[in-house]
Design an enzyme around this catalytic site. Structure first.
Site, mmCIF file in Angstrom:
data_model
loop_
_atom_site.group_PDB
_atom_site.id
_atom_site.type_symbol
_atom_site.label_atom_id
_atom_site.label_comp_id
_atom_site.label_asym_id
_atom_site.label_seq_id
_atom_site.Cartn_x
_atom_site.Cartn_y
_atom_site.Cartn_z
ATOM 1 N N GLY A 11 -15.392 -2.152 19.469
ATOM 2 C CA GLY A 11 -15.311 -1.772 18.032
ATOM 3 C C GLY A 11 -14.577 -2.965 17.078
ATOM 4 O O GLY A 11 -14.205 -4.149 17.988
ATOM 5 N N GLU A 41 8.959 -0.520 11.281
ATOM 6 C CA GLU A 41 7.892 -1.631 11.456
ATOM 7 C C GLU A 41 8.525 -2.957 10.728
ATOM 8 O O GLU A 41 9.168 -3.138 9.778
ATOM 9 C CB GLU A 41 6.956 -1.330 10.508
ATOM 10 C CG GLU A 41 6.862 -0.563 9.060
ATOM 11 C CD GLU A 41 6.357 -1.837 8.359
ATOM 12 O OE1 GLU A 41 6.014 -2.873 8.659
ATOM 13 O OE2 GLU A 41 6.390 -1.687 7.069
ATOM 14 N N PRO A 42 8.038 -4.042 11.378
ATOM 15 C CA PRO A 42 8.453 -5.345 11.020
ATOM 16 C C PRO A 42 7.940 -6.111 9.902
ATOM 17 O O PRO A 42 8.199 -6.850 9.075
ATOM 18 C CB PRO A 42 8.305 -6.137 12.062
ATOM 19 C CG PRO A 42 7.121 -5.666 12.941
ATOM 20 C CD PRO A 42 7.225 -4.178 12.574
ATOM 21 N N CYS A 71 0.950 -1.074 0.015
ATOM 22 C CA CYS A 71 -0.090 -0.062 0.030
ATOM 23 C C CYS A 71 0.728 1.230 0.035
ATOM 24 O O CYS A 71 0.496 2.292 -0.522
ATOM 25 C CB CYS A 71 -0.985 -0.135 1.100
ATOM 26 S SG CYS A 71 -0.328 -0.013 2.683
#
Length: 418
Positions: free
Chosen positions: A189, A114-115, A50
């Site tokens: 949620g 971030e992994p 993304c």
């Protein structure tokens, strides 16, 4: 052979362009086949997430190489070249290797360190292996990037601190409760943030999770994944007393959990403490809840301060990680240069063996016809010597004619002359 990395990412292109340049998984094989059909491309890997679309290629140098590859990318996605050029980056050899190592290590990610990106890079590489990988240098570059990413995670604190709201919420819970395996967690949620929270909690062995959501269908999908129970929002008042930890993130315009609801729950729990983490904006939990004894309320702003502190720590770790990447890039490029020399050596040896075999075959044929053995062997030795020293002799003569003493010295050294 040249190694390339070209593409766009969250830093160079808006999402409107990134989504147009992305490669869908169901068409990836087709894209790789089309890419490898280009005459200059020897091997390729397509990384499409993304936040980035990148091509990692092993190519043969040619005129207008950049233009040809940009044209292919634009033709494949039906894009205007000028729209793409403004956002496209292009890295070659040393820079391409360094870029891939930084990407795999999370140093080029939207969320520093971030992994998840390493898994995405590994999948892109695995997809390319299905009949598309033709260049050993490119394969070696990816394998090296995986080991570098592992080294970065092992030797630095790049991934030690939470820098996402979901991860920060889970980190907070782990700091307050000695073990999460014995607590009950109520998640309010079922959106993306709660999905991430639920997965983090499952990784930390939470045995009992309850998901409260407006629509049961969406909550049930997540519950099936993480092994949770689903309840309606209207059931929260009754079930709240069971929860040691409440993490809430909905789009409700009004609070869902009020002070009175928490007071009743605490009374039923005999004032055993409750941790409430309100990630929602607007807030899901009335701020007055934080004034209750044994109710520990944290808002998204509280988490943001944790994230800011942790991000500063990650940035410090990133400096160490960049040093590792620079070192590993240098080592890989040294290996690549050695590979280039190995190919030259193989070609030179093959050429010498071809001359040897050709002259030996002629000598053996002459012997079979009854020729004088001594004369034949002398002729073989003379011709073999002349054929093998012919090219080096011409190079020495040309260097002498050109007055190129540096080349002469290199040739002398190569030939073992003192």
């Amino acid at each position: 052979m040249t190694l390339l990395a070209l593409g766009i990412n969250h830093k160079t292109a808006p999402v409107s362009l990134r989504e147009r340049v992305s490669f869908s998984p169901d068409k990836l094989d087709q894209a790789l086949d089309s890419l490898l059909a280009q005459p200059m491309v020897q091997g390729g890997v397509v990384l499409s997430t993304c936040n980035r679309t990148e091509l990692y290629l092993s190519v043969e140098e040619q005129d207008n190489l950049q233009e040809a590859l940009i044209r292919w990318l634009c033709d494949y996605h039906n894009l205007n070249e000028e729209d793409l050029r403004k956002s496209l980056y292009w890295h070659q050899d040393n820079d391409a290797v360094s870029h891939l190592m930084r990407v795999a290590s999370g140093l080029d990610s939207l969320v520093l360190g971030e992994p998840q990106i390493l898994g995405q890079v590994k999948k892109a590489f695995a997809d390319s292996q299905k009949g598309h990988m033709k260049a050993s240098e490119l394969e070696r570059m990816f394998q090296k990037s995986f080991s570098v990413a592992k080294r970065v995670r092992t030797e630095t604190d790049i991934g030690a601190s939470a820098v996402s709201v979901a991860f920060a919420a889970c980190t907070l819970a782990r700091q307050i409760f000695e073990s999460l395996s014995t607590v009950t967690v109520l998640l309010v949620g079922a959106g993306e943030t709660i999905e991430l929270v639920a997965r983090h909690l499952r990784e930390h062995k939470v045995q009992k999770m309850i998901i409260a959501n407006r629509t049961r269908e969406r909550a049930q999908i997540l519950a099936d994944e993480v092994g949770a129970e689903v309840i309606a929002l209207s059931d929260i008042d009754e079930r709240l007393r069971e929860a040691d930890i409440i993490i809430s993130s909905t789009a409700s315009p009004l609070p869902i959990i009020g002070k009175g609801m928490v007071e009743r729950a605490l009374k039923s729990r005999r004032n055993q403490p409750m941790l409430l983490v309100d990630i929602a904006v607007p807030r899901d939990v009335e701020p007055e809840v934080g004034k209750l004894a044994n109710a520990y309320l944290y808002s998204v702003d509280d988490l943001q301060s944790i994230i800011s502190h942790n991000l500063a720590q990650r940035k410090a770790a990133a400096v160490e990680a960049e040093t590792i990447v620079a070192q590993e890039t240098s080592e890989f490029m040294a290996w690549l240069r050695a590979q280039s020399a190995s190919e030259t050596i193989r070609e030179y040896r093959s050429q010498a063996e071809q001359v040897r075999d050709e002259l030996t075959a002629k000598a053996l044929a002459a012997l079979e016809q009854g020729g004088d053995a001594q004369a034949i062997m002398q002729d073989l030795a003379w011709k073999l010597t002349n054929r093998l020293i012919h090219a080096p002799t011409k190079s020495l003569q040309q260097a002498a004619r050109d007055g190129d003493n540096e080349r002469l010295n290199i040739l002398r050294d190569s030939l073992g002359l003192e």
